[in-house]
Design a protein around this motif. Structure first.
Motif, PDB file in Angstrom:
ATOM      1  N   ILE A 172       0.790  15.627 -46.251  1.00 30.96           N
ATOM      2  CA  ILE A 172       0.711  15.613 -44.787  1.00 30.96           C
ATOM      3  C   ILE A 172       0.341  14.213 -44.335  1.00 30.96           C
ATOM      4  CG2 ILE A 172      -0.420  16.583 -42.744  1.00 30.96           C
ATOM      5  CD1 ILE A 172      -1.244  18.976 -44.593  1.00 30.96           C
ATOM      6  N   GLU A 173       1.063  13.694 -43.363  1.00 29.10           N
ATOM      7  CA  GLU A 173       0.716  12.433 -42.707  1.00 29.10           C
ATOM      8  C   GLU A 173       0.151  12.785 -41.333  1.00 29.10           C
ATOM      9  OE1 GLU A 173       1.217   9.047 -43.603  1.00 29.10           O
ATOM     10  OE2 GLU A 173       1.677   9.703 -45.654  1.00 29.10           O
ATOM     11  N   ALA A 174      -1.115  12.453 -41.085  1.00 32.87           N
ATOM     12  CA  ALA A 174      -1.771  12.837 -39.841  1.00 32.87           C
ATOM     13  C   ALA A 174      -2.274  11.614 -39.091  1.00 32.87           C
ATOM     14  CB  ALA A 174      -2.949  13.766 -40.134  1.00 32.87           C
ATOM     15  N   PRO A 175      -1.987  11.498 -37.801  1.00 39.38           N
ATOM     16  CA  PRO A 175      -2.515  10.365 -37.038  1.00 39.38           C
ATOM     17  C   PRO A 175      -4.001  10.510 -36.727  1.00 39.38           C
ATOM     18  CG  PRO A 175      -1.224  11.799 -35.625  1.00 39.38           C
ATOM     19  CD  PRO A 175      -1.056  12.316 -37.013  1.00 39.38           C
ATOM     20  N   ALA A 176      -4.554  11.690 -36.903  1.00 39.34           N
ATOM     21  CA  ALA A 176      -5.970  11.928 -36.630  1.00 39.34           C
ATOM     22  C   ALA A 176      -6.829  11.518 -37.828  1.00 39.34           C
ATOM     23  CB  ALA A 176      -6.198  13.400 -36.310  1.00 39.34           C
TER      24      ALA A 176
END
Length: 301
Positions: A172-176
């Motif tokens: 998963i790539e998450a900006p958070a």
């Protein structure tokens, strides 16, 4: 003759509104009146086939909004940010039209004011500020109301930041920020259930419901812990990494704000009041079984 108890649902074909439609249709106590910008769309026709009234209204057209709430006992309001229709105008129209129409109970999906919580440090989260201003307007309107406070949508893991398959599992790539606790809201399961529970109980428990903010979610893990739980449910290692900033000021500042300010710290999650009214919550593992597994299976077909 029995009077029909109508609930007007704004955003009925969207993520939040469709959850409310599903819950109300399942219970059968209220008649859902689904508001959509296009009554002729496939999604709108599907709602009509399931037993919903379907009305067409643009939230920035106050007269159309007034027609949408006319004769409704209750209203569910959700506003959509970052569109050509100002979010604040959407919400004010819903509240004002509901007051004029004599709506008895209004449930609104809201967020805190980042500017107020941060003492002016974060001022660009316009979607937070607009919802907070609409909430204040609703509470001052005289309409009996309840506010649902949402967190990180678990559905983000199959929409805007979906799991990607790797050689050994998923990523998963998450900006958070991934190592800070965050309220997790399973919108499909929890939001509609909470709205239905509040509407089912508001007549008997109005004194304890009216004007209250309710936390919508089942847990407050970090995103790293969410990824670990998903990996267990899928039986494959699931990793997560914080990706680069998006370059969109409102969202980039939102991630900074939620990393610095834990607005639900010290508050019981899930909200025991919602549970007492019969609302349902779910776990990350249950979400993985019910939503992520079917999503991944479709990707391989």
């Amino acid at each position: 003759m029995t009077t029909r108890r109508i609930v007007t649902i704004f955003g009925a074909t969207g993520q939040q509104g469709s959850s409310v439609v599903d819950a109300l249709l399942s219970e059968g106590i209220f008649v859902p009146r689904a508001v959509t910008r296009s009554a002729g769309s496939t999604a709108a026709k599907a709602l009509a086939a399931r037993g919903c009234e379907v009305v067409e209204a643009d939230a920035c057209d106050k007269e159309a909004v007034r027609r949408a709430v006319d004769g409704a006992e209750c209203v569910f309001g959700v506003t959509v940010p970052f569109t050509s229709a100002p979010e604040l105008e959407q919400g004010l129209n819903m509240v004002d039209a509901s007051k004029e129409a004599g709506v008895k109970f209004f449930v609104f999906s809201s967020l805190v004011s980042a500017a107020e919580v941060s003492n002016g440090k974060y001022t660009k989260c316009v979607h937070y500020e607009d919802k907070a201003d609409i909430e204040k307007h609703l509470k001052a309107s005289g309409i009996s109301n309840a506010i649902l406070m949402t967190g990180f949508f678990l559905e983000n893991l199959v929409t805007i930041m979906p799991l990607k398959q790797t050689e050994t599992g998923y990523h998963i790539e998450a900006p958070a920020v991934i190592n800070k606790t965050n309220l997790m809201s399973w919108i499909g399961k929890e939001l509609g259930s909470a709205v239905a529970a509040l509407m089912r109980n508001y007549t008997d428990k109005l004194e304890e419901i009216n004007g209250q903010n309710f936390i919508l979610g089942g847990s407050r893990p970090t995103l790293e812990e969410v990824a670990a739980e998903i990996g267990k449910a899928l039986g494959k290692p699931t990793t997560i990494k914080q990706c680069a900033r998006l370059g969109f000021p409102a969202l980039d500042e939102m991630f900074d704000f939620v990393a610095e300010f834990d607005v639900y710290a010290g508050k019981a999650v899930p909200d025991p009041r919602l549970l007492a009214y019969g609302a349902q919550v779910g776990t990350v593992a249950e979400f993985a079984e019910a939503v992520i597994k079917p999503y991944l299976e479709k990707q391989t077909q």
